[in-house]
Design a protein around this motif. Structure first.
Motif, short mmCIF file in Angstrom:
data_model
loop_
_atom_site.label_atom_id
_atom_site.label_comp_id
_atom_site.label_asym_id
_atom_site.label_seq_id
_atom_site.Cartn_x
_atom_site.Cartn_y
_atom_site.Cartn_z
N ALA A 300 0.83 -1.20 0.00
CA ALA A 300 0.00 0.00 0.00
C ALA A 300 0.87 1.26 0.00
O ALA A 300 0.62 2.23 -0.74
CB ALA A 300 -0.92 0.01 1.22
N ARG A 301 1.91 1.20 0.80
CA ARG A 301 2.83 2.34 0.86
C ARG A 301 3.52 2.52 -0.47
O ARG A 301 3.66 3.63 -0.98
CB ARG A 301 3.84 2.12 2.00
CG ARG A 301 4.71 3.35 2.24
CD ARG A 301 5.53 3.21 3.54
NE ARG A 301 6.24 1.98 3.64
CZ ARG A 301 5.88 0.97 4.43
NH1 ARG A 301 4.81 1.08 5.19
NH2 ARG A 301 6.60 -0.12 4.48
N ALA A 302 3.92 1.38 -1.07
CA ALA A 302 4.58 1.48 -2.38
C ALA A 302 3.61 1.97 -3.42
O ALA A 302 3.97 2.77 -4.31
CB ALA A 302 5.13 0.11 -2.77
N ALA A 303 2.33 1.44 -3.33
CA ALA A 303 1.33 1.88 -4.31
C ALA A 303 1.08 3.38 -4.15
O ALA A 303 0.94 4.11 -5.15
CB ALA A 303 0.02 1.10 -4.11
N ARG A 304 1.02 3.84 -2.90
CA ARG A 304 0.81 5.26 -2.71
C ARG A 304 1.98 6.06 -3.25
O ARG A 304 1.82 7.09 -3.92
CB ARG A 304 0.64 5.56 -1.19
CG ARG A 304 -0.74 5.10 -0.67
CD ARG A 304 -1.00 5.73 0.70
NE ARG A 304 -0.01 5.34 1.67
CZ ARG A 304 -0.08 4.30 2.45
NH1 ARG A 304 -1.14 3.50 2.38
NH2 ARG A 304 0.88 4.05 3.32
N GLU A 305 3.17 5.54 -2.99
CA GLU A 305 4.36 6.25 -3.49
C GLU A 305 4.39 6.23 -5.00
O GLU A 305 4.70 7.24 -5.64
CB GLU A 305 5.62 5.62 -2.90
CG GLU A 305 5.75 5.85 -1.41
CD GLU A 305 6.96 5.14 -0.83
OE1 GLU A 305 7.66 4.42 -1.60
OE2 GLU A 305 7.26 5.27 0.39
N VAL A 306 4.06 5.04 -5.60
CA VAL A 306 4.07 4.94 -7.06
C VAL A 306 3.02 5.88 -7.65
O VAL A 306 3.20 6.56 -8.66
CB VAL A 306 3.83 3.47 -7.49
CG1 VAL A 306 3.56 3.40 -8.98
CG2 VAL A 306 5.05 2.63 -7.15
N GLY A 307 1.78 5.86 -6.98
CA GLY A 307 0.71 6.74 -7.48
C GLY A 307 1.12 8.21 -7.38
O GLY A 307 0.87 9.01 -8.30
N ALA A 308 1.74 8.51 -6.27
CA ALA A 308 2.18 9.89 -6.13
C ALA A 308 3.22 10.24 -7.15
O ALA A 308 3.20 11.32 -7.76
CB ALA A 308 2.73 10.09 -4.70
N ALA A 309 4.15 9.25 -7.39
CA ALA A 309 5.20 9.48 -8.39
C ALA A 309 4.60 9.62 -9.78
O ALA A 309 5.00 10.48 -10.57
CB ALA A 309 6.21 8.35 -8.35
N ARG A 310 3.62 8.77 -10.11
CA ARG A 310 3.00 8.83 -11.42
C ARG A 310 2.21 10.13 -11.56
O ARG A 310 2.21 10.79 -12.65
CB ARG A 310 2.05 7.65 -11.60
CG ARG A 310 2.79 6.36 -11.83
CD ARG A 310 1.77 5.24 -12.02
NE ARG A 310 2.46 3.95 -12.28
CZ ARG A 310 1.84 2.80 -12.43
NH1 ARG A 310 0.50 2.73 -12.34
NH2 ARG A 310 2.54 1.73 -12.67
N ALA A 311 1.51 10.48 -10.47
CA ALA A 311 0.75 11.73 -10.56
C ALA A 311 1.68 12.92 -10.74
O ALA A 311 1.42 13.83 -11.56
CB ALA A 311 -0.09 11.92 -9.27
#
Length: 367
Positions: A300-311
């Motif tokens: 979840a933390r990675a997904a949030r970080e990835v989503g934030a990075a993608r955004a």
């Protein structure tokens, strides 16, 4: 026969030791004795050769018994010339002065004399004897009678003959009578042979019976012993079965006890293993749950970080594209389109197409 050798007009005589030679010359006795050797003239010599050795005279004649049966007598008379001078005077023993051969047959005359004399005495005995007695005792009777008769015959000493021995070889009846006489004896012998055969067979049968009885007794004894053996084998088999059953029972009990002990131990070990496995599974489940929670949190933390990075990347990309002019965007779009299209070796663009394209591009810009 004397050995005479010729030499010119003379003759030489050599006599044998068993021949008595009498030599007369001109009517006078010149030589007299056995085994002489001398010379003489054949024209003036008169020679006589008298054998003085023992001579065998075999004779066979027929006689008739008191029961009118013909028998053949075979006998042998041994004689010698005891007085050669008398024999030479009574019988013609003269020999040829040139060849030494007897002029007459003196030995045949002696044979006839002795045969007829012996036959006369034998006939006298057999004529008063039956055939059965003659066949039984006739040989001895005939021999004694012939010997005594020849010894008492006056003509023999007068002839210079001496009887040495008399032998009667056999008294034989006619063949038919002999066969008839042999028949009872043969029958008796045959009966004796048959009796002996029967006795031998009886003995053989008795022995066979004894042997059969012995064999039967042996078989009975063998059967009895075999019955005892069967009984003993049955007893041994029962005893062995009982012992085997007892041993099997003991073995089964021991095996059952061992199985119970093994089962109890196995159940206890299984319970312990199940408890340990359950505890390990609980620990593993807890660890796995904690790991899953941590992994979910990390994801979840990675997904949030990835989503934030993608955004953030999208926002940056949008900011960059917002700052770039339309021609550059068209160029980038063309390059992206070219990257995703198949390889084109050459492109021919007609003026009409180019004009329409440019018109669309220009219209898009305006839009």
């Amino acid at each position: 026969m004397a050995d005479i050798t010729r030499r010119l007009g003379w003759r030489h005589l050599r006599g044998a030791p068993t021949a008595h030679i009498r030599h007369h010359r001109s009517g006078r006795l010149a030589h007299d004795g056995p085994g002489l050797s001398f010379w003489y003239r054949s024209l003036s010599a008169a020679l006589s050769e008298i054998p003085v050795d023992d001579r065998e005279l075999a004779m066979t004649f027929h006689a008739r018994t008191s029961d009118f049966q013909d028998v053949a007598v075979q006998a042998t008379v041994t004689y010698r010339v005891s007085d050669p001078a008398i024999a030479a005077a009574r019988l013609d023993f003269s020999i040829d002065p040139d060849t030494g051969v007897w002029r007459g047959a003196p030995l045949e005359q002696l044979s006839t004399l002795l045969t007829e004399t012996a036959q006369q005495h034998a006939l006298d005995v057999l004529a008063r004897t039956t055939l059965a007695s003659a066949l039984v005792d006739g040989v001895a009777a005939v021999r004694e009678r012939v010997a005594s008769g020849l010894a008492a015959e006056p003509r023999l000493p007068a002839t210079g003959i001496e009887i040495v021995a008399v032998r009667v070889v056999a008294l034989r009846p006619e063949p038919e009578v002999e066969r008839a006489l042999r028949t009872p004896a043969r029958e008796q012998i045959q009966q004796e042979a048959d009796r002996a055969t029967y006795e031998r067979r009886a003995v053989a049968v008795e022995r066979e019976r004894a042997i059969a009885e012995n064999e039967l007794a042996s078989q009975i004894e063998l059967a009895r012993r075999e019955e005892q053996l069967v009984e003993q084998r049955g007893t041994n088999a029962r005893r062995e079965a009982e012992e085997r059953a007892a041993a099997d029972a003991v073995k089964a009990g021991a095996e059952a006890a061992r199985t119970v002990r093994l089962t109890e131990a196995e159940a206890e070990r299984t319970v312990k293993l199940a408890e340990a496995e359950a505890a390990r599974s609980v620990k593993l489940a807890q660890a796995e749950a904690a790991r899953q929670v941590k992994l979910a949190e990390a994801e979840a933390r990675a997904a949030r970080e990835v989503g934030a990075a993608r955004a953030e990347a999208q926002a940056a990309w949008l900011r960059v594209h917002a700052e770039v002019d339309a021609a550059t965007l068209h160029a980038l779009t063309g390059s992206r389109l070219a990257e995703n299209l198949p390889r084109i070796e050459s492109v021919t663009v007609s003026p009409d197409v180019l004009t329409g394209l440019l018109s669309r591009l220009g219209g898009g810009d305006r839009a």
